[in-house]
Design a protein around this motif. Structure first.
Motif: not given
Length: 410
Positions: A112-118, A160-169, A186-188, A198-203
């Motif tokens: 799972l990722t976001s619409s704002a990804e590089y 199909d939540c068992t197939r979710i292996k990573l959240i990368s944003i 992160g709490q979820l 988590l990519d924090t290169c801009q933060s």
């Protein structure tokens, strides 16, 4: 109002050569202006290497090398220096855990990722679809344009939540002021036991980052952006005992692993397994100096000052004809994205540059999904730092107004 005292601002500007040459530098999300303290840290190491030799200089500065790990750990509230790895840049620091993890997945597994990804993250996602047969899913956004945390929770409870292996944003995207709700995500991830990259290169360097509160398993950062460090250096955080702390990296050398005999090797422990033996010690010490400089000012003061300045810029941009701010998010950072209707963004960039005002352009390929959704081709990006001033913002606005009056149409 301004959070930093006038004498502090004067001092940091005096420490920064670029601030004393009639330059308005609003490209801090590209590469900030380095203070003298950071520049000198690199020069000293280069001079030492020229005097005694590279290997010998490294041996003489072992304690200094280790202290940089300590400063980076303190900056993000990591619990141990062993959770920090030296990397060449943020892309290197992101790809190391991602490619190492994705090769452990099976066909049909889901990231799972976001619409704002590089775009530079979307390419490895697409590559991994072809190589491993995994799936990539873009998370839904809420009314503010950030990840919808409630819908994410529902997704983590789906059939199909068992197939979710990573959240990368990405925490902050390249094209605007959006700050994703990383701590809630992160709490979820902890609740549903899904690894969080988590990519924090801009933060990092503009937002006070606390990995204990965010609860990410791995985090990447760079020196050249808001940390005010040199190019070509960054760091990786790997949480102790997380999945990224136990898997084998996708590439190894004599530093990340140790030869036992001709048929066996053993991995370096913790985050250092992602490092390579060779490094630019001058850049590494420049990074350490940059972190020290930020810590002396305190990240809370830096963050508050940047928010003050960027809010001032957004307010003044909103008063110009044909200008539209494109920033998403409930909470916005020091990156300000905008478009000027009926004008050419490249021409505005060149016009500002001719007046010694640095900004940058974000193309659709840099944030492909979000730019498509928002129907944007190019965004002008002005990214402010604490050493910028209100009078620089006013000069920027005046220059932009002159351009619009001369070239724009209502």
């Amino acid at each position: 109002k301004s959070v930093m005292d006038r004498d502090v601002i004067d001092r940091v500007r005096k420490d920064t050569v670029g601030c004393n040459h009639d330059l308005i530098h609003f490209n801090n999300a590209g590469a900030s202006l380095m203070p003298d303290y950071v520049v000198n840290a690199q020069i000293e190491q280069i001079q030492l290497e020229s005097q005694v030799g590279g290997y010998e200089a490294a041996e003489l500065t072992l304690d200094k090398t280790q202290s940089v790990y300590q400063h980076c750990a303190q900056l993000i509230n990591a619990q141990s220096v062993h959770e920090i790895a030296a990397m060449y840049n943020a892309t290197d620091a992101w790809q190391a855990p991602f490619y190492s993890f994705v090769k452990t997945l099976s066909q049909g597994d889901l990231i799972l990722t976001s619409s704002a990804e590089y775009g530079s993250s979307m390419i490895p996602y697409m590559q991994s679809i072809g190589m491993y047969g995994i799936r990539i899913e873009i998370l839904a956004d809420d009314e503010y344009g950030q990840i919808d945390v409630l819908k994410l929770k529902k997704r983590l409870n789906s059939d199909d939540c068992t197939r979710i292996k990573l959240i990368s944003i990405v925490h902050v995207p390249t094209n605007g002021g959006l700050v994703q709700p990383a701590a809630e995500i992160g709490q979820l991830c902890r609740e549903y036991q899904v690894p969080f990259l988590l990519d924090t290169c801009q933060s990092v360097g503009q937002i006070d980052i606390d990995v204990e509160k965010i609860e990410c398993d791995a985090l990447c950062a760079t020196g050249r952006k808001y940390l005010r460090g040199p190019r070509g250096v960054g760091f990786l955080y790997v949480k102790k005992d997380s999945v990224f702390d136990t898997i084998e990296p996708y590439k190894l050398d004599l530093y990340s692993a140790h030869v036992l005999n001709e048929s066996e090797y053993v991995l370096e422990s913790h985050a250092r397994r992602y490092e390579s033996w060779e490094r630019n010690y001058a850049s590494w010490f420049g990074l350490g100096a940059a972190v020290e400089y930020a810590q002396a000012l305190t990240m809370s003061a830096i963050e508050s000052q940047i928010i003050f300045l960027s809010n001032d810029l957004r307010e003044k941009l909103s008063q110009l004809p044909q200008v539209k701010c494109t920033d998403r998010g409930l909470f916005k950072c020091g990156i300000v994205g905008f478009v000027v209707e009926n004008t050419n963004a490249q021409d505005i960039f060149s016009y500002l540059k001719s007046h010694r005002i640095n900004v940058s352009l974000s193309n659709a390929s840099s944030t492909p999904t979000q730019m498509r959704i928002d129907q944007l081709d190019k965004v002008i990006r002005a990214s402010l730092h604490y050493y910028n001033e209100v009078n620089e913002i006013d000069q920027f606005i005046d220059a932009l107004r002159r351009y619009i009056n001369a070239h724009g149409s209502s």
